[in-house]
Write an enzyme that holds these catalytic residues in place. Structure first.
Site, short mmCIF file in Angstrom:
data_model
loop_
_atom_site.label_atom_id
_atom_site.label_comp_id
_atom_site.label_asym_id
_atom_site.label_seq_id
_atom_site.Cartn_x
_atom_site.Cartn_y
_atom_site.Cartn_z
N GLY A 11 -1.86 0.45 7.21
CA GLY A 11 -2.31 1.22 8.37
C GLY A 11 -1.22 2.14 8.88
N VAL A 24 14.83 10.89 4.52
CA VAL A 24 15.09 12.12 3.76
C VAL A 24 16.43 12.74 4.16
CG1 VAL A 24 14.30 14.48 3.32
CG2 VAL A 24 12.65 12.58 3.35
N ARG A 72 -4.60 1.83 1.03
CA ARG A 72 -4.48 0.46 0.55
C ARG A 72 -4.82 0.46 -0.94
NH1 ARG A 72 -3.84 -2.22 5.30
NH2 ARG A 72 -4.88 -1.33 7.13
N ASP A 103 3.08 -6.28 6.46
CA ASP A 103 3.36 -7.36 5.52
C ASP A 103 2.77 -7.11 4.13
OD1 ASP A 103 0.74 -7.65 6.32
OD2 ASP A 103 0.92 -9.73 6.95
N THR A 125 4.05 -0.83 11.93
CA THR A 125 2.71 -1.30 12.29
C THR A 125 2.62 -1.40 13.80
OG1 THR A 125 1.22 -3.21 12.28
CG2 THR A 125 3.55 -3.66 11.85
N ILE A 126 1.48 -1.01 14.36
CA ILE A 126 1.32 -1.08 15.80
C ILE A 126 1.18 -2.53 16.28
CG2 ILE A 126 0.22 1.19 15.89
CD1 ILE A 126 -2.44 -0.29 16.49
N ASP A 127 0.91 -3.46 15.36
CA ASP A 127 0.61 -4.84 15.75
C ASP A 127 1.84 -5.62 16.19
OD1 ASP A 127 -2.03 -4.32 14.98
OD2 ASP A 127 -1.63 -4.95 12.91
N ASP A 129 3.73 -7.49 14.45
CA ASP A 129 3.55 -8.84 13.91
C ASP A 129 4.47 -9.15 12.73
OD1 ASP A 129 2.40 -7.11 12.10
OD2 ASP A 129 0.52 -8.24 11.88
N MET A 169 -6.35 -3.80 19.68
CA MET A 169 -5.99 -4.17 18.31
C MET A 169 -4.85 -5.20 18.30
SD MET A 169 -6.22 -0.65 16.10
CE MET A 169 -7.77 -0.16 15.36
N ARG A 171 -4.61 -7.34 15.11
CA ARG A 171 -4.93 -8.30 14.05
C ARG A 171 -4.82 -9.73 14.58
NH1 ARG A 171 -2.66 -7.55 8.18
NH2 ARG A 171 -0.70 -8.10 9.23
#
Length: 319
Positions: A11, A24, A72, A103, A125-127, A129, A169, A171
């Site tokens: 994501g 870069v 993905r 992950d 990731t915005i989660d 986690d 959100m 997860r």
């Protein structure tokens, strides 16, 4: 090491572009050639790879999403897919890789490292986690997007004396819900890390009504259940005028916050340093404001934890 690659996978998250830019430019600063791999591991298998220059990453630090795009890829989970990816890396003479993602992306990075190809993972990731780092790239921006939305919803909740259930959100992690709920004074916060009884939620709502409160905000992490189901139960049990908002993918978009831009820049630059130091199979993170790195295998086998003291504080402050 003369050539390295960078890709984004899984994501998207605000700040990924800032991380790409850092990889870069840090690489070029150290006389490396840096190659962008488009569409994640799927693009790696297909050989969708382009050399990036200083100007290639100009004017992107403030942009959401990822200029390298992301996807993905089930094929890369197989030994055959991994072999195709390594073949493409060898074809372009790429000697090290930086992978930005969660992950699932780190699983791919581990497979490459196990097969002798140096890879460094950046938590994007915005989660929030990913173990081994206090914050992941994109979390702060998504959090502020949620807070802005809740502030606006509270205006209409106040005007109409309504109870609003807001699904966010995350997860299987409750970080976004907890931080947003605490920041916005939500009456109840439902997170996967804690059990919840509908009776307790109703009790808190009734307590608020007894002291004259006309509106309420309830935050539900998607890893708990559907916000629509929670709203339906509240409506049935209390007869309160209840509305449900599912914020959805708006949480992934937008210009990254200053925090995410700086975090991504620091982590991206450190990833290049690790490759130049001959390190492989590491993830980069920040703990207590200091840069750290961990074995990627340890991160994948560790469990993300949430500060439950914050959760208890949210309950104490929303009495």
């Amino acid at each position: 090491m003369k050539r390295i690659g960078v890709l984004t996978s899984g994501g998207d998250a605000p700040g990924m572009n800032a991380a790409i830019r850092a990889v870069v430019r840090k690489g070029i600063y150290h006389d490396l050639e840096v190659y962008g791999i488009y569409n994640g591991y799927a693009g790696l298998i297909e050989g969708n790879i382009t050399k990036l220059e200083l100007g290639s990453v100009g004017d992107i630090i403030h942009r959401g999403g990822t200029m390298l795009r992301t996807a993905r890829c089930e094929e890369f989970k197989t030994p055959e897919g991994q072999a195709k990816g390594i073949e493409q890396l060898k074809k372009f003479g790429i000697e090290g890789l930086v992978v930005i993602g969660g992950d699932g992306s780190f699983q791919g990075a581990l497979r490459l490292t196990e097969q002798g190809f140096p890879t460094i993972g950046l938590p994007g990731t915005i989660d929030n986690d990913i173990p081994g780092t206090d914050f992941t790239i994109g979390f702060d921006t998504a959090l502020n997007t949620i807070i802005e939305a809740i502030d606006k919803i509270r205006d209409t909740a106040t005007s109409h004396d309504r109870t609003y259930v807001i699904e966010v959100m995350g997860r299987d992690a409750g970080d976004l819900a907890l931080w947003a709920g605490l920041a916005d004074g939500a009456e109840s916060i439902l997170i996967p890390e804690e059990t919840h009884e509908m009776e307790q939620i109703i009790e808190r709502l009734n307590h608020g009504l007894e002291r004259g409160k006309k509106h309420s905000i309830i935050i539900v992490a998607e890893g708990v259940c559907s916000g629509l189901e929670i709203g339906k139960q509240i409506q049935e049990k209390t007869k309160l005028d209840t509305r449900v908002t599912v914020l959805g993918h708006i949480q992934r978009g937008g210009s990254p916050s200053a925090f995410d831009r700086v975090l991504a820049s620091r982590l991206g630059a450190r990833a290049v340093e690790l490759l130049l130091e001959g390190k492989a199979g590491r993830t980069v993170g920040v703990q207590n404001s200091k840069l750290v790195d961990h074995d990627i295998q340890d991160i994948l086998t560790s469990k993300h934890t949430l500060d439950l003291n914050m959760y208890r504080l949210s309950q104490e402050l929303s009495i």
